[in-house]
Design a protein around this motif. Structure first.
Motif, PDB file in Angstrom:
ATOM      1  N   THR A  75       1.535  14.828   5.576  1.00 42.59           N
ATOM      2  CA  THR A  75       0.673  13.665   5.421  1.00 42.59           C
ATOM      3  C   THR A  75       1.517  12.537   4.857  1.00 42.59           C
ATOM      4  OG1 THR A  75      -1.417  12.901   4.495  1.00 42.59           O
ATOM      5  CG2 THR A  75      -0.087  14.340   3.088  1.00 42.59           C
ATOM      6  N   TYR A  76       0.905  11.443   4.483  1.00 45.11           N
ATOM      7  CA  TYR A  76       1.626  10.338   3.867  1.00 45.11           C
ATOM      8  C   TYR A  76       1.163  10.181   2.431  1.00 45.11           C
ATOM      9  CZ  TYR A  76       3.193   9.225   8.542  1.00 45.11           C
ATOM     10  OH  TYR A  76       3.765   9.299   9.783  1.00 45.11           O
ATOM     11  N   CYS A  77       2.101   9.945   1.548  1.00 45.60           N
ATOM     12  CA  CYS A  77       1.814   9.728   0.133  1.00 45.60           C
ATOM     13  C   CYS A  77       0.864   8.541   0.003  1.00 45.60           C
ATOM     14  CB  CYS A  77       3.120   9.478  -0.628  1.00 45.60           C
ATOM     15  SG  CYS A  77       2.886   9.073  -2.369  1.00 45.60           S
ATOM     16  N   SER A  78      -0.185   8.698  -0.757  1.00 39.70           N
ATOM     17  CA  SER A  78      -1.167   7.620  -0.915  1.00 39.70           C
ATOM     18  C   SER A  78      -0.616   6.467  -1.747  1.00 39.70           C
ATOM     19  CB  SER A  78      -2.450   8.157  -1.561  1.00 39.70           C
ATOM     20  OG  SER A  78      -2.131   8.747  -2.810  1.00 39.70           O
ATOM     21  N   ASN A  79       0.520   6.686  -2.394  1.00 37.28           N
ATOM     22  CA  ASN A  79       1.122   5.646  -3.216  1.00 37.28           C
ATOM     23  C   ASN A  79       2.208   4.873  -2.462  1.00 37.28           C
ATOM     24  OD1 ASN A  79       1.425   4.234  -5.644  1.00 37.28           O
ATOM     25  ND2 ASN A  79       3.115   5.534  -6.271  1.00 37.28           N
ATOM     26  N   CYS A  80       3.231   5.597  -1.972  1.00 33.42           N
ATOM     27  CA  CYS A  80       4.384   4.934  -1.341  1.00 33.42           C
ATOM     28  C   CYS A  80       4.384   5.035   0.186  1.00 33.42           C
ATOM     29  CB  CYS A  80       5.694   5.493  -1.892  1.00 33.42           C
ATOM     30  SG  CYS A  80       6.067   7.170  -1.328  1.00 33.42           S
ATOM     31  N   HIS A  81       3.557   5.905   0.752  1.00 30.42           N
ATOM     32  CA  HIS A  81       3.404   6.106   2.201  1.00 30.42           C
ATOM     33  C   HIS A  81       4.578   6.829   2.852  1.00 30.42           C
ATOM     34  CE1 HIS A  81      -0.228   3.789   1.946  1.00 30.42           C
ATOM     35  NE2 HIS A  81       0.438   2.932   1.211  1.00 30.42           N
ATOM     36  N   HIS A  82       5.384   7.540   2.032  1.00 33.74           N
ATOM     37  CA  HIS A  82       6.463   8.386   2.540  1.00 33.74           C
ATOM     38  C   HIS A  82       5.837   9.688   3.043  1.00 33.74           C
ATOM     39  CE1 HIS A  82      10.244  10.373   2.978  1.00 33.74           C
ATOM     40  NE2 HIS A  82      10.254  10.996   1.816  1.00 33.74           N
ATOM     41  N   ILE A  83       6.450  10.292   4.051  1.00 34.51           N
ATOM     42  CA  ILE A  83       5.924  11.551   4.588  1.00 34.51           C
ATOM     43  C   ILE A  83       6.104  12.656   3.540  1.00 34.51           C
ATOM     44  CG2 ILE A  83       8.023  12.340   5.744  1.00 34.51           C
ATOM     45  CD1 ILE A  83       6.049  12.972   8.153  1.00 34.51           C
ATOM     46  N   THR A  84       5.084  13.486   3.400  1.00 39.85           N
ATOM     47  CA  THR A  84       5.108  14.504   2.356  1.00 39.85           C
ATOM     48  C   THR A  84       4.196  15.672   2.712  1.00 39.85           C
ATOM     49  OG1 THR A  84       4.743  14.870  -0.021  1.00 39.85           O
ATOM     50  CG2 THR A  84       3.259  13.335   1.075  1.00 39.85           C
ATOM     51  N   MET A 128       6.935  13.961  -4.028  1.00 38.84           N
ATOM     52  CA  MET A 128       7.826  14.368  -5.115  1.00 38.84           C
ATOM     53  C   MET A 128       8.494  13.168  -5.795  1.00 38.84           C
ATOM     54  SD  MET A 128       9.707  17.880  -3.822  1.00 38.84           S
ATOM     55  CE  MET A 128      10.717  16.992  -2.663  1.00 38.84           C
ATOM     56  N   ILE A 129       8.811  12.135  -5.021  1.00 39.11           N
ATOM     57  CA  ILE A 129       9.482  10.966  -5.595  1.00 39.11           C
ATOM     58  C   ILE A 129       8.532  10.214  -6.522  1.00 39.11           C
ATOM     59  CG2 ILE A 129      10.559   8.736  -5.054  1.00 39.11           C
ATOM     60  CD1 ILE A 129      11.599  10.090  -2.431  1.00 39.11           C
ATOM     61  N   CYS A 130       7.322   9.964  -6.068  1.00 39.01           N
ATOM     62  CA  CYS A 130       6.349   9.252  -6.902  1.00 39.01           C
ATOM     63  C   CYS A 130       5.952  10.062  -8.133  1.00 39.01           C
ATOM     64  CB  CYS A 130       5.096   8.912  -6.090  1.00 39.01           C
ATOM     65  SG  CYS A 130       5.365   7.593  -4.887  1.00 39.01           S
ATOM     66  N   LYS A 145      10.465   3.218 -12.612  1.00 39.29           N
ATOM     67  CA  LYS A 145       9.234   2.671 -12.028  1.00 39.29           C
ATOM     68  C   LYS A 145       9.243   1.139 -11.966  1.00 39.29           C
ATOM     69  CE  LYS A 145       6.595   6.747 -12.732  1.00 39.29           C
ATOM     70  NZ  LYS A 145       7.367   7.584 -11.894  1.00 39.29           N
ATOM     71  N   THR A 146      10.322   0.516 -12.472  1.00 39.37           N
ATOM     72  CA  THR A 146      10.386  -0.953 -12.453  1.00 39.37           C
ATOM     73  C   THR A 146      10.986  -1.476 -11.151  1.00 39.37           C
ATOM     74  OG1 THR A 146      12.582  -1.081 -13.480  1.00 39.37           O
ATOM     75  CG2 THR A 146      10.660  -1.007 -14.970  1.00 39.37           C
ATOM     76  N   GLY A 164      15.026   4.474  -8.257  1.00 39.44           N
ATOM     77  CA  GLY A 164      13.728   3.812  -8.348  1.00 39.44           C
ATOM     78  C   GLY A 164      12.721   4.446  -7.400  1.00 39.44           C
ATOM     79  N   LEU A 165      11.653   3.720  -7.126  1.00 40.78           N
ATOM     80  CA  LEU A 165      10.598   4.170  -6.216  1.00 40.78           C
ATOM     81  C   LEU A 165      10.780   3.515  -4.848  1.00 40.78           C
ATOM     82  CD1 LEU A 165       7.546   3.926  -8.647  1.00 40.78           C
ATOM     83  CD2 LEU A 165       8.884   5.968  -8.069  1.00 40.78           C
ATOM     84  N   TYR A 166       9.937   3.900  -3.898  1.00 39.65           N
ATOM     85  CA  TYR A 166      10.001   3.370  -2.535  1.00 39.65           C
ATOM     86  C   TYR A 166       8.638   2.860  -2.108  1.00 39.65           C
ATOM     87  CZ  TYR A 166      14.416   5.888  -2.129  1.00 39.65           C
ATOM     88  OH  TYR A 166      15.694   6.337  -2.318  1.00 39.65           O
TER      89      TYR A 166
END
Length: 198
Positions: free
Chosen positions: A55-64, A70-72, A79-80, A102-104
């Motif tokens: 699926t896609y992460c609801s935060n960053c939309h990376h496939i997971t 895991m990244i989020c 997180k800045t 950082g994040l994506y």
């Protein structure tokens, strides 16, 4: 040549994949026919599971395979900073480098008026929403160095600039090991603009 229907369907299925033409599709279809039955079932199962379980992460939309990804979820990440990329393959490429912590944010495309893709067709609104909690101090635009990628980076930077968040663009230029004589004018120009003191 006329193939039995199951082979024809298999060939047609392979031809739906990017970069697979008729000859390669035939070669792959006949390769599958020569595989052991257990291996074919495992291959089919892997295809179905990838489609069903990802699926896609609801935060960053990376496939997971879990949400959030895991990244989020990683509390050690900075997180800045958010690195904005076209797709999940770009996240994987950045993560292989092991330098960015950082994040994506995955846009799932780029603005392309020629193809009828506008900002509303990619994850721009979701990015703007993520920036509203005042945690992010820098947005790193890592979209592709082509017309669509540049247009996307410029569009997002114009939206975000008024918030006071620092917006940076990854450097573009000559690849390590590349020859100057084979580089095009745009690449050389970018390399010159991105020069630094040694």
């Amino acid at each position: 040549m006329h193939y039995p229907e199951p082979i024809s369907k298999l060939i047609d299925s392979f031809m739906k994949l990017p970069g697979i033409g008729p000859k390669t599709a035939v070669r792959l279809a006949f390769f599958v026919l020569e595989m052991k039955e257990d291996d074919v079932f495992e291959f089919g199962k892997a295809l179905v599971n990838a489609k069903r379980d990802l699926t896609y992460c609801s935060n960053c939309h990376h496939i997971t395979d879990r949400d959030p990804c895991m990244i989020c979820e990683d509390t050690s990440r900075d997180k800045t900073m958010i690195c904005v990329v076209h797709d999940s393959k770009d996240v994987i490429a950045m993560e292989k480098m092991k330098e960015y912590r950082g994040l994506y944010h995955v846009l799932h495309g780029a603005i392309s008026p020629v193809e009828g893709i506008g900002p509303e067709d990619i994850k721009v609104a979701e990015l703007i929403k993520r920036l509203q909690d005042d945690t992010v101090q820098e947005l790193i635009m890592a979209t592709d160095p082509n017309i669509e990628g540049e247009a996307t980076a410029m569009y997002i930077s114009r939206l975000v600039k008024p918030t006071g968040i620092k917006i940076t663009r990854i450097a573009h230029g000559l690849p390590v090991g590349g020859d100057l004589e084979y580089a095009d004018e745009v690449t050389l120009s970018r390399a010159l603009e991105g020069r630094r003191e040694i």
